[in-house]
Scaffold this active site. Sequence first.
Site, PDB file in Angstrom:
ATOM      1  N   SER A   1       0.801  -1.230   0.000  1.00 18.71           N
ATOM      2  CA  SER A   1       0.000   0.000   0.000  1.00 18.71           C
ATOM      3  C   SER A   1       0.828   1.273   0.000  1.00 18.71           C
ATOM      4  CB  SER A   1      -0.964  -0.002   1.185  1.00 18.71           C
ATOM      5  OG  SER A   1      -0.293  -0.306   2.388  1.00 18.71           O
TER       6      SER A   1
ATOM      7  N   HIS B   1      -5.064  -3.306  -3.087  1.00 13.12           N
ATOM      8  CA  HIS B   1      -4.664  -2.354  -4.127  1.00 13.12           C
ATOM      9  C   HIS B   1      -4.476  -2.996  -5.495  1.00 13.12           C
ATOM     10  CE1 HIS B   1      -4.118   0.704  -1.030  1.00 13.12           C
ATOM     11  NE2 HIS B   1      -3.628  -0.272  -0.300  1.00 13.12           N
TER      12      HIS B   1
ATOM     13  N   LYS C   1     -11.657   0.629  -2.484  1.00 13.00           N
ATOM     14  CA  LYS C   1     -10.577   1.251  -3.257  1.00 13.00           C
ATOM     15  C   LYS C   1     -10.990   1.258  -4.732  1.00 13.00           C
ATOM     16  CE  LYS C   1      -7.601   0.757   0.578  1.00 13.00           C
ATOM     17  NZ  LYS C   1      -6.943  -0.179   1.474  1.00 13.00           N
TER      18      LYS C   1
HETATM   19  C1  LIG Z   1      -6.958  -0.302   2.944  1.00 10.71           C
HETATM   20  C2  LIG Z   1      -6.390  -1.623   3.261  1.00 10.71           C
HETATM   21  C3  LIG Z   1      -7.064  -2.487   4.128  1.00 10.71           C
HETATM   22  C4  LIG Z   1      -8.263  -2.068   4.907  1.00 10.71           C
HETATM   23  O1  LIG Z   1      -9.391  -2.073   4.132  1.00 10.71           O
HETATM   24  P1  LIG Z   1     -10.647  -1.193   4.560  1.00 10.71           P
HETATM   25  O2  LIG Z   1     -11.753  -1.741   3.778  1.00 10.71           O
HETATM   26  O3  LIG Z   1     -10.299   0.211   4.217  1.00 10.71           O
HETATM   27  O4  LIG Z   1     -10.815  -1.389   6.037  1.00 10.71           O
HETATM   28  C5  LIG Z   1      -6.558  -3.762   4.293  1.00 10.71           C
HETATM   29  N1  LIG Z   1      -5.435  -4.158   3.678  1.00 10.71           N
HETATM   30  C6  LIG Z   1      -4.738  -3.334   2.871  1.00 10.71           C
HETATM   31  C7  LIG Z   1      -3.491  -3.826   2.225  1.00 10.71           C
HETATM   32  C8  LIG Z   1      -5.191  -2.038   2.653  1.00 10.71           C
HETATM   33  O5  LIG Z   1      -4.499  -1.203   1.884  1.00 10.71           O
END
Ligand SMILES: *Cc1c(COP(=O)(O)O)cnc(C)c1O
Length: 398
Positions: A184, A212, A243
Amino acid sequence: MAESTTDLLVEMGGRLRHLEEQNLLRQRRVVDGPQGPTLVIDGKTYLAFASNDYLGLANHPALLAGARDSLEQFGVGAGASALITGHTSVNEQLEAELAAFVGAPRALHFSTGYMANLGIIPALVGPGDIVFSDRLNHACIIDGARLSGAQFRVYAHGDVAQLERLLAKNTRPHPLIVTDGVFSMDGDIAPLPELLVLSEKYDAWLLVDDAHGFGVLGPQGRGSLAHFGLASPRVLYMATLGKAAGVAGAFVAGHGTVIEWLLQRARTYVFSTASPPMLSGALLVALAVIGTEDWRRVHLGQLVKRLREGLVGLPWQLLPSETAIQPLVLGDNQLALDVMADLRAQGIWVPAIRPPTVRKGTARLRISLSAAHSVEQVDQLVNALRGAAGRMSEGLAR
Ligand SMILES: *Cc1c(COP(=O)(O)O)cnc(C)c1O
């Protein structure tokens, strides 16, 4: 108020000041209006490179219509946890389509990615078991592993040789290897083919958190496993839906047996109110858009190339990423804040990311691109960064 309470607050105030002195105090901004290439932040309009809305779906009219349809049909709230009466037909359909989309027999839908990992990992392993985790894995993977009570072993980022040495020494049965699919804060892709080989050789589970990669990588955006053409019953594929999918939530897909186990045993699934059905309505549309509108990924790829070519020769290191996450490492916390402020003065919003989110001494600008950006907007960012670099070096010379 009792004196002891006041002492607690004084002590906490001191801790906050300590954060401030280290340039680690974070500030929330108030955003008005929907996600898009431009954002109204604290009342001012900025060209923003800050969101994870990689395909530009968060304000897509068809997704809004999908949410509205489900809203009319199911109301606002799910009313109960999924195992009581919160699992609606639209959620059922979403799980079936998510599983089919990523080529897995079955999927389970969670309210957020954070909750998914906090539920999945302790359902798979417990005290007496062992988890092997990449150094740069997301916080919720680390927290999920801690919560499980399993032994937690970290291997250097992407270092499959070190992981193999650790696996060879391990005596605990069915270990769990867990990794981000796309990291991330660095934007690079995990060595999934090698990790799958190791998980087969050492009879381990492989949990891939593709927050991602889902929607962005692979044919039709089917994610990082599809990017490498991988499939295996020992892989658990987890991805988030807030995302690239533009909405909220997460899912885990895999063999029917393990998904049934998670449905029974993942505590953040069992003991939490089911996600609002209207979100599933929006997500069904998102899935259709992701699968059919290749131009979004093609355009995003062109923007990545444009940015990387434009930033050649800057005094700062652009990490080698081919994804929408383009981190420009500045090192020093204050420098990262100064460059962020310089860009902001030029009407551009790029977040500075500092420890503890990233390793000490690697403060960076996390530039995130979206299919909603235009080539001209990326050029504007390139010019602004070049200007900022010039001003920073003048500042040093003075
Ligand atoms: C954003 C993210 C999460 C968390 O997901 P949410 O739905 O925002 O709680 C988990 N793992 C990774 C790698 C992330 O980037």
